[in-house]
Design a protein around this motif. Sequence first.
Motif, PDB file in Angstrom:
ATOM      1  N   SER A 171       0.842  -1.206   0.000  1.00 48.81           N
ATOM      2  CA  SER A 171       0.000   0.000   0.000  1.00 48.81           C
ATOM      3  C   SER A 171       0.869   1.245   0.000  1.00 48.81           C
ATOM      4  O   SER A 171       2.062   1.194   0.323  1.00 48.81           O
ATOM      5  CB  SER A 171      -0.927   0.020   1.231  1.00 48.81           C
ATOM      6  OG  SER A 171      -0.176   0.084   2.434  1.00 48.81           O
ATOM      7  N   GLU A 179      -4.723   6.443   2.850  1.00 47.54           N
ATOM      8  CA  GLU A 179      -4.286   5.369   1.965  1.00 47.54           C
ATOM      9  C   GLU A 179      -4.548   5.782   0.528  1.00 47.54           C
ATOM     10  O   GLU A 179      -5.699   5.924   0.099  1.00 47.54           O
ATOM     11  CB  GLU A 179      -5.021   4.071   2.299  1.00 47.54           C
ATOM     12  CG  GLU A 179      -4.413   2.857   1.623  1.00 47.54           C
ATOM     13  CD  GLU A 179      -5.049   1.554   2.093  1.00 47.54           C
ATOM     14  OE1 GLU A 179      -4.465   0.882   2.947  1.00 47.54           O
ATOM     15  OE2 GLU A 179      -6.158   1.240   1.597  1.00 47.54           O
ATOM     16  N   ASN A 182      -3.916   0.503  -2.536  1.00 51.59           N
ATOM     17  CA  ASN A 182      -3.452  -0.742  -1.931  1.00 51.59           C
ATOM     18  C   ASN A 182      -3.600  -1.870  -2.935  1.00 51.59           C
ATOM     19  O   ASN A 182      -4.402  -1.790  -3.866  1.00 51.59           O
ATOM     20  CB  ASN A 182      -4.188  -1.050  -0.629  1.00 51.59           C
ATOM     21  CG  ASN A 182      -5.649  -1.395  -0.847  1.00 51.59           C
ATOM     22  OD1 ASN A 182      -5.990  -2.447  -1.401  1.00 51.59           O
ATOM     23  ND2 ASN A 182      -6.535  -0.500  -0.420  1.00 51.59           N
TER      24      ASN A 182
END
Length: 389
Positions: A171, A179, A182
């Motif tokens: 990720s 994030e 990923n």
Amino acid sequence: MKKPVFLICVLLVSAVIIFSGCVSEYEVTEPPKTTPQPEETSTTTVTPTPTQTVDPIKLLSDPWSWSSRVRIKDISISDDGDYVGGVSTQKAIIKTPERNLLTNLVWSRGQFISVSSSGEYIGIADNDFVILYDNTGGKLHSYNTGGTINQIGVLDNGNLIQGGEKSPQLSAVGVKGNEVWNWEPGISTAKVLVFDYSADGKNMLVGTQDDRVYYLNTESKYMYIWFKDVSGEVEDVKMSDDGEKLYVLTDDNKIHSFDKYANKNWEKEIDINTVEIEISKDGNYILTKPYNAADSFSFKNKVYLLDQNGNVKWMKQMGSDVGVIGISDDSEYVVISEGRDLRMYNLDGDERATYHLESQYGMFFVCLDMTPDVSKMALGTTNSLLVFG
């Protein structure tokens, strides 16, 4: 009488410009049917930009040092050499032109450190966390991966890439701790062991525990482009800066060469236990690191330099255990350590300089990173961080 003529000329010129713009937007250019003629040579004198010449003997002398008292586990240096990071299990340092940062912090289980090429961002892996700092020591975020981390890398945009053993196994975390993307291997139990990426961070080569390598594009919807079974556990992977040349080292001491379209170029078996490879920026040369796992007196510490076709350019049998290896971006210099000695060679294998590690700086060399022009090198030892240049 002049004004109407002037207006007509303006209208005609405007129509020509508009029409040519439309043509350039929609017309498909055909390849030339005749041999292109060379352009007229400009009479303007261009002064070439001077390149920095490295003096290997001067470089490998009088290093700056920082005592960690224990083994330096990982080091990283910015492209200009102004920012150097080193991490041990419980201590870390970021050396900057002004001062040393993070030396007052104690880590739970420091493992990896990565400095972005620009030196603007620094990432550290501590236990199950990845932490991002700016180059003044300001903490930007701390991200819990939930499991063992096997490698990290920080891009110039601040994205911190981590690969490990907990889903998602690969990720990227942005500057704000979000994030960005990923990716998980097709087999849920697979672990990301190693990865490498192109200079722009868009393409990645990923080695997983299930004897596979994956080629990814981080900007595509599903990221996955292709994978290959390499019939051996992946020890190391390397990708050229342009993402065109790909190399995989497996635990049966074989180096596999692929292009970005999944075509296999060649496979070569090294005749001794090999645990690491380094490549030049363009991928035209591959350097191998041997490892005497059984601590055998009969083990031959052979270091090979291969070309992009798998041919051996030269081999050196070192007198003792090999600690670190490196090859400059321009392929001009090769660096190898044996025991306490750090040796610098040219591409033909001629030794240019040697540095002997004194006992106060450690027993042997553990990790290495250097600037693209080799004007600075950072090395970790069993108890110190050394910076040459």
